[in-house]
Scaffold this motif. Structure first.
Motif, mmCIF file in Angstrom:
data_model
loop_
_atom_site.group_PDB
_atom_site.id
_atom_site.type_symbol
_atom_site.label_atom_id
_atom_site.label_comp_id
_atom_site.label_asym_id
_atom_site.label_seq_id
_atom_site.Cartn_x
_atom_site.Cartn_y
_atom_site.Cartn_z
ATOM 1 N N PHE A 246 93.395 -0.729 123.038
ATOM 2 C CA PHE A 246 92.897 -2.100 123.184
ATOM 3 C C PHE A 246 91.530 -2.261 122.531
ATOM 4 O O PHE A 246 90.628 -1.430 122.709
ATOM 5 N N ALA A 247 91.371 -3.350 121.805
ATOM 6 C CA ALA A 247 90.090 -3.708 121.197
ATOM 7 C C ALA A 247 89.696 -5.082 121.702
ATOM 8 O O ALA A 247 90.309 -6.094 121.316
ATOM 9 N N PRO A 248 88.676 -5.176 122.593
ATOM 10 C CA PRO A 248 88.256 -6.494 123.081
ATOM 11 C C PRO A 248 87.623 -7.308 121.961
ATOM 12 O O PRO A 248 87.039 -6.761 121.029
ATOM 13 N N ALA A 249 87.750 -8.623 122.055
ATOM 14 C CA ALA A 249 87.212 -9.514 121.028
ATOM 15 C C ALA A 249 85.817 -9.989 121.408
ATOM 16 O O ALA A 249 85.495 -10.127 122.594
ATOM 17 N N ASP A 250 84.996 -10.249 120.403
ATOM 18 C CA ASP A 250 83.632 -10.735 120.643
ATOM 19 C C ASP A 250 83.625 -12.204 121.050
ATOM 20 O O ASP A 250 82.752 -12.640 121.797
ATOM 21 N N HIS A 251 84.566 -12.971 120.530
ATOM 22 C CA HIS A 251 84.664 -14.402 120.843
ATOM 23 C C HIS A 251 86.064 -14.712 121.340
ATOM 24 O O HIS A 251 86.985 -13.901 121.203
ATOM 25 N N VAL A 252 86.228 -15.890 121.895
ATOM 26 C CA VAL A 252 87.535 -16.320 122.379
ATOM 27 C C VAL A 252 88.144 -17.268 121.350
ATOM 28 O O VAL A 252 87.651 -18.387 121.158
ATOM 29 N N HIS A 253 89.176 -16.800 120.688
ATOM 30 C CA HIS A 253 89.926 -17.626 119.747
ATOM 31 C C HIS A 253 91.224 -18.025 120.441
ATOM 32 O O HIS A 253 92.156 -17.215 120.546
#
Length: 390
Positions: A246-253
């Motif tokens: 899993f790679a968490p995202a920096d922003h919410v797209h």
């Protein structure tokens, strides 16, 4: 030197067919420039470049179907060494590697001639009727030069055309492949909660009261913004799961589920939803809907979503249990805002209030029911303070 590769434009995509190059060798390209049109089962997609430089050799001819990850062009980015072509299978998860070695069948032929997004825009600007043209692109696709020639030969305005469409059967096949993969590979868990929507409804009614229809907000965007802000506290539900975990995202797209005219569904990304105002999100959503139905979405909008929001409230559905879109790890579903009996805050009074049933489907490899429950709790708290969403 760097390479421009066939991008992944959906969880089900293994290959794409190059319809048209929109830039020529020797031209300067910047990050975000549209340089090609690629056809998938979900239609023709405008593909952006994410590496600035000078476009060099074109490695793939229009009409060619190539696997995701295949180098398609060389870009001179100021570095001396040209990278070796990457093996196409490396761009996909291990489970897809065997499929990459087999011949890739081209997408099913559409029910009518395909026109590239650039050609559609040019036809609209110059009053050219696409239905009257014979395409010279791969597979009979109508490309920009076809429209230019038609405009020179018959400059008079043509009858109004209908919005571009994709083949519903091909899109349904693509959706089926993605959802089958999701249920096969992702251990889903499901949670739901009924939330008091009275404050959000009252705030929305007041906000829209004195505004023209074009500037009014939809409840879908209020709910979407609440999801985006809640996810900032729960990053394990926002990101992508790939070969390395899993790679968490920096922003919410936010992937916004949009029903297409003539059938089918797509969920392009509404970028940086956590950092944008509600009016800005509403404008962005209207633009996404218009371009999704016209067939002019961009590659980044098809691949960047870090979580999906699906709302079937307008269809009168009380609740839904959605399926995660790989490689995302969560999807949030909203039913209709309905008036139901509700125990007031004092615990002793029964009132009729607008409520909404919210559901979460999440990937058990990344999070668990406890984390999902905390997310729903925080989402509920945000809906009780709608001013904080603006």
């Amino acid at each position: 030197m760097s390479t421009f590769k066939m991008p992944s434009l959906g969880a089900d995509m293994e290959a794409g067919r190059l319809v048209e190059w929109l830039k020529k060798p020797g031209e300067q390209v910047e990050r975000g420039d549209i340089i090609a049109v690629v056809e998938t089962q979900k239609g023709a997609i405008e593909v952006e470049c994410f590496q600035p430089g000078i476009l060099g050799r074109l490695l793939v001819d229009p009409g060619t179907t190539v696997p995701v990850g295949t180098p398609m062009a060389v870009i001179d980015d100021g570095k001396d060494e040209e990278p070796a072509p990457a093996a196409p299978a490396q761009a996909r998860e291990p489970a897809m590697a065997d499929a990459a070695q087999a011949p890739i069948a081209p997408p099913p032929a559409p029910s009518r001639a395909v026109a590239s997004p650039a050609a559609r825009r040019m036809a609209a600007e110059r009053g050219v009727d696409l239905a009257a043209l014979t395409g010279t692109g791969p597979g009979g696709a109508i490309i920009s030069t076809d429209v230019e020639q038609a405009a020179r030969a018959a400059p008079a305005p043509a009858p109004e055309r209908k919005p571009g469409r994709v083949d519903p059967a091909a899109m349904r096949q693509a959706i089926a492949a993605a959802m089958a993969r999701s249920k096969r590979e992702i251990p889903h868990y499901y949670l739901s909660a009924t939330m008091d929507a009275s404050r959000a409804v009252a705030w929305l009614d007041a906000f829209n009261a004195d505004r023209p229809a074009a500037d009014r907000l939809l409840m879908t965007l209020v709910l979407g913004k609440a999801v985006a802000l809640a996810l900032k506290k729960h990053p394990m539900l926002n990101g992508h799961y790939g070969a390395e975990g899993f790679a968490p995202a920096d922003h919410v797209h936010l992937g916004m589920a949009i029903a297409l005219r003539g059938g089918g569904l797509t969920a392009p990304a509404l970028h940086n939803a956590d950092a944008r105002s509600l009016p800005d999100l509403m404008a962005g959503f209207r633009d996404l809907v218009a371009r999704a139905r016209a067939g002019t979405l961009r590659s980044s909008e098809m691949s960047d979503a870090t979580v999906t929001v699906s709302s079937l409230g307008e269809r009168g559905v009380d609740a839904l249990m959605p399926i995660i879109t790989p490689p995302q790890v969560a999807i949030v579903g909203f039913g209709a805002v309905l008036r139901r009996p509700w125990v007031a805050d004092d615990g002793a009074t029964l009132e009729v209030r607008p409520v909404v049933t919210t559901s979460l489907a999440a990937d058990h490899r990344v999070s668990d029911g406890h984390r999902g429950a905390l997310f729903l709790r925080d989402l509920d708290a945000l809906l009780q303070d709608p001013e904080a969403l603006t």
